[in-house]
Design a protein around this motif. Sequence first.
Motif, PDB file in Angstrom:
ATOM      1  N   ASP A  33       6.281  -3.927   7.283  1.00 23.03           N
ATOM      2  CA  ASP A  33       4.833  -3.778   7.563  1.00 23.03           C
ATOM      3  C   ASP A  33       4.266  -2.710   6.457  1.00 23.03           C
ATOM      4  O   ASP A  33       4.807  -1.905   6.300  1.00 23.03           O
ATOM      5  N   ARG A  34       2.959  -3.046   5.947  1.00 26.36           N
ATOM      6  CA  ARG A  34       2.366  -1.999   5.073  1.00 26.36           C
ATOM      7  C   ARG A  34       1.079  -2.169   5.105  1.00 26.36           C
ATOM      8  O   ARG A  34       0.474  -3.241   5.632  1.00 26.36           O
ATOM      9  N   TYR A  35       0.375  -0.987   4.863  1.00 23.31           N
ATOM     10  CA  TYR A  35      -1.330  -1.227   4.856  1.00 23.31           C
ATOM     11  C   TYR A  35      -1.697  -1.524   3.690  1.00 23.31           C
ATOM     12  O   TYR A  35      -0.920  -1.403   2.519  1.00 23.31           O
ATOM     13  N   GLY A  36      -2.899  -1.975   3.281  1.00 26.81           N
ATOM     14  CA  GLY A  36      -3.417  -2.610   1.871  1.00 26.81           C
ATOM     15  C   GLY A  36      -2.999  -1.799   0.848  1.00 26.81           C
ATOM     16  O   GLY A  36      -2.411  -2.273  -0.374  1.00 26.81           O
ATOM     17  N   GLU A  72      -0.256 -11.236   9.946  1.00 23.02           N
ATOM     18  CA  GLU A  72      -1.047 -10.634  10.933  1.00 23.02           C
ATOM     19  C   GLU A  72      -1.628  -9.163  10.465  1.00 23.02           C
ATOM     20  O   GLU A  72      -0.755  -8.511   9.800  1.00 23.02           O
ATOM     21  N   ALA A  73      -2.707  -8.874  11.045  1.00 26.09           N
ATOM     22  CA  ALA A  73      -3.396  -7.603  10.675  1.00 26.09           C
ATOM     23  C   ALA A  73      -3.403  -6.679  11.784  1.00 26.09           C
ATOM     24  O   ALA A  73      -3.700  -7.405  13.196  1.00 26.09           O
ATOM     25  N   TYR A  74      -3.127  -5.599  11.752  1.00 27.02           N
ATOM     26  CA  TYR A  74      -3.546  -4.680  13.044  1.00 27.02           C
ATOM     27  C   TYR A  74      -3.766  -3.303  12.609  1.00 27.02           C
ATOM     28  O   TYR A  74      -3.506  -3.109  11.373  1.00 27.02           O
ATOM     29  N   TRP A  75      -4.407  -2.625  13.389  1.00 23.63           N
ATOM     30  CA  TRP A  75      -4.850  -1.071  12.967  1.00 23.63           C
ATOM     31  C   TRP A  75      -3.719  -0.229  13.270  1.00 23.63           C
ATOM     32  O   TRP A  75      -2.896  -0.331  14.393  1.00 23.63           O
ATOM     33  N   GLY A  81      -6.823  11.617   9.468  1.00 25.89           N
ATOM     34  CA  GLY A  81      -7.106  10.786   8.434  1.00 25.89           C
ATOM     35  C   GLY A  81      -7.889   9.562   8.906  1.00 25.89           C
ATOM     36  O   GLY A  81      -7.826   9.195  10.346  1.00 25.89           O
ATOM     37  N   GLY A  82      -8.189   8.517   8.216  1.00 22.67           N
ATOM     38  CA  GLY A  82      -8.780   7.268   8.439  1.00 22.67           C
ATOM     39  C   GLY A  82      -7.555   6.291   9.234  1.00 22.67           C
ATOM     40  O   GLY A  82      -6.476   6.473   8.634  1.00 22.67           O
ATOM     41  N   ARG A  83      -8.183   5.354   9.869  1.00 18.62           N
ATOM     42  CA  ARG A  83      -7.304   4.453  10.386  1.00 18.62           C
ATOM     43  C   ARG A  83      -6.950   3.185   9.375  1.00 18.62           C
ATOM     44  O   ARG A  83      -7.963   2.992   8.571  1.00 18.62           O
ATOM     45  N   ARG A  84      -5.830   2.841   9.207  1.00 14.85           N
ATOM     46  CA  ARG A  84      -5.579   1.897   8.210  1.00 14.85           C
ATOM     47  C   ARG A  84      -5.175   0.612   8.771  1.00 14.85           C
ATOM     48  O   ARG A  84      -4.386   0.463  10.013  1.00 14.85           O
ATOM     49  N   LYS A  85      -5.522  -0.488   8.360  1.00 14.66           N
ATOM     50  CA  LYS A  85      -5.135  -1.771   8.698  1.00 14.66           C
ATOM     51  C   LYS A  85      -3.846  -2.332   8.066  1.00 14.66           C
ATOM     52  O   LYS A  85      -3.699  -2.267   6.828  1.00 14.66           O
TER      53      LYS A  85
END
Length: 131
Positions: A33-36, A72-75, A81-85
């Motif tokens: 899993d990775r964020y954008g 699938e996307a999740y927070w 810091g800011g939340r990452r999708k």
Amino acid sequence: MQPTEPAAGDAFSADLLRGHTDTIVLATLRRGDRYGFEIYKAIRDATGGAHEIKEATLYATYRRLTQDGLVEAYWGDESQGGRRKYYRITDAGRAVFRRNVTAWVATRDVIDALLDQTDPRTSPSPKGSDR
């Protein structure tokens, strides 16, 4: 007009990769899993900086892959810091990735065979030929 040799920077054609953005993203997510922005960096780093996919293109890809059920996307639950999708590949995404890689390998093999043809202007004529 004589063809000219391509400059070193022109040797790489992003056009060849443009149609494979989904597969490239799915390949990156197969590793976890990775964020954008992390996906963006992984792609850039994998090529030593020779290829970058624009962030706008990537985020459109993430939306499309999510709508198609391939990711699938999740927070995330970052405390600072800011939340990452984050994005994770689904079983359907793995199946599409495998199909796309199979198609890519078949296409690459055909192109390699076509490019590896001997130039008839420089090769010797077959025995008995009137060339």
